[in-house]
Design an enzyme around this catalytic site. Structure first.
Site, short mmCIF file in Angstrom:
data_model
loop_
_atom_site.label_atom_id
_atom_site.label_comp_id
_atom_site.label_asym_id
_atom_site.label_seq_id
_atom_site.Cartn_x
_atom_site.Cartn_y
_atom_site.Cartn_z
N GLY A 1 0.82 -1.20 0.00
CA GLY A 1 0.00 0.00 0.00
C GLY A 1 0.85 1.25 0.00
N SER B 1 -1.54 -11.25 -3.38
CA SER B 1 -2.59 -11.40 -4.38
C SER B 1 -2.11 -11.64 -5.80
CB SER B 1 -3.49 -10.15 -4.37
OG SER B 1 -2.72 -8.99 -4.66
N ALA C 1 -6.03 -6.90 3.36
CA ALA C 1 -4.60 -7.21 3.42
C ALA C 1 -4.34 -8.66 3.02
CB ALA C 1 -4.06 -6.94 4.82
N GLY D 1 -3.41 -22.42 -18.44
CA GLY D 1 -4.50 -22.32 -17.47
C GLY D 1 -5.37 -21.10 -17.60
N ASP D 2 -5.10 -20.23 -18.59
CA ASP D 2 -5.93 -19.04 -18.78
C ASP D 2 -7.24 -19.42 -19.48
OD1 ASP D 2 -4.76 -16.93 -17.57
OD2 ASP D 2 -3.95 -16.00 -19.38
N ASN E 1 -12.24 -8.40 -12.21
CA ASN E 1 -11.06 -7.57 -12.49
C ASN E 1 -11.33 -6.13 -12.07
OD1 ASN E 1 -9.00 -9.24 -14.37
ND2 ASN E 1 -11.10 -9.86 -14.78
N TYR F 1 -2.95 -18.99 -4.66
CA TYR F 1 -3.65 -17.75 -4.29
C TYR F 1 -5.15 -18.01 -4.17
CZ TYR F 1 -6.06 -13.32 -4.89
OH TYR F 1 -6.93 -12.27 -4.74
#
Length: 348
Positions: free
Chosen positions: A37, A78, A75, A284-285, A171, A142
């Protein structure tokens, strides 16, 4: 006036949510270690505590010092790619830190908890648009860490009565329409700011990962939701939790745009070309990821105010073009934003 603790409130979505809470009259305390941040992203007048949430003793002191009506937990680590290289780091930190904050909240009598979650829980979706009943099958540590955190919070609800919700973002994109906040990651991994950076001549040209998908133009299609609309969703969910309601919600525009359409929008808004090249598709997309936001609409009355791609890109362009180096370094590393309280000293 309600008071909320926002972990990760100096980050991208967190800071926009803090701003939304302040604008509706709530009192906010931000807890952030500033590893991702920015001090300059914390709105004026908001208390900023610079601390690692893994510091359990300090976390308990914070909950003992204030009465919080709810917690918004942003928090987390990611980055999907990083999680594939450091799986144990993601699984340990994201899960344990979420449960540390939840435990501190429960012990203090705070009963509302909103988790920043992700569409990465769905992996390769079994249907489009993706609703909350779609199969959960994360393809990365993740995504798995967020699923584990959700399961932990459900046990906290069953045993301790914690009222919680998870908002599963698609997104996040765009910037505060008034230009006060924007997106500033290092490294940057999101398509819209990468395309804008390429148009500004910041960094390298944009890489388009694959152009042979079965989509409108061969490039991958994704759902982009404006960060201000995301912030609004968090506020609405907090209000819903006051009545004891919880559950998981997908937060997306409900409309998909291809990579080429994003590039076209950046060029249209900026009046500049976006230098780019075609690269191989990433393993994997999925070709298409688009959210169903019907449950969120039905339960909270939420709807995206910045729904068009040009609206999203315009706000992102306005902020980035006026902040080519992101948040000002002197402001971030020196004194707090004007009008903000000085951060509390870190525990030894």
């Amino acid at each position: 006036m309600a008071r909320f603790l926002v972990t990760g409130g100096a980050g991208y979505v967190g800071s926009h949510t803090v701003l939304a809470l302040v604008e509706r009259g709530d009192d906010v305390v931000v807890l952030d270690d500033l590893s991702q941040g920015h001090r300059g992203a914390v709105p004026p007048g908001v208390e900023l505590i610079v601390e690692d949430i893994a510091n359990t003793r300090r976390l308990q002191e914070i909950f003992a010092s204030w009465h919080f009506d709810g917690v918004l937990h942003f928090a987390a680590r990611s980055l999907v790619g990083e999680s594939m290289r450091e799986p144990l780091l993601y699984l340990s930190e994201n899960v344990s830190n979420t449960l540390r904050v939840a435990e501190a909240a429960i012990k203090s009598g705070c009963k509302r908890f909103v988790l920043s979650s992700t569409a990465a829980l769905f992996g390769m979706p079994d249907r489009i648009p993706i609703d909350e009943d779609s199969k959960l099958f994360p393809l990365s540590p993740y995504g798995e860490s967020k699923l584990m955190a959700e399961k932990g919070l459900e046990w906290a609800h069953k045993i301790h009565g914690l009222h919680w919700s998870a908002l599963r973002y698609f997104n996040a994109a765009g910037a505060d329409p008034k230009g006060r906040l924007g997106e500033d990651h290092d490294p940057e991994t999101h398509l819209i700011p990468l395309a804008i950076n390429a148009a500004l001549g910041i960094g390298s040209e944009l890489t388009v990962f694959g152009d042979k998908y079965d989509t409108i133009d061969g490039t991958a299609v994704r759902d982009y939701v404006h960060v201000t609309d995301l912030a609004d969703a968090h506020c609405r969910i907090l209000d819903r939790l006051e009545a004891g309601h919880g559950g998981c919600y997908n937060v997306g525009n409900g409309t998909g745009y291809s990579v080429r359409q994003v590039i076209d929008a950046v060029e249209r808004v900026s009046g500049r070309p976006v230098p780019h090249r075609i690269g191989p598709p990433r393993a994997g997309d999925p070709p298409v990821l688009v959210a169903s936001n019907e449950r969120l609409r039905r339960d909270t009355g939420w709807s995206p105010r910045y729904a068009s791609l040009d609206d999203i890109v315009s706000t992102a362009w306005a902020w980035r073009s006026s902040h080519p180096n992101g948040f000002d370094d002197a402001r971030e590393k020196g004194s707090p934003p004007e009008g903000a309280a000085a951060p509390l000293a870190q525990a030894g």
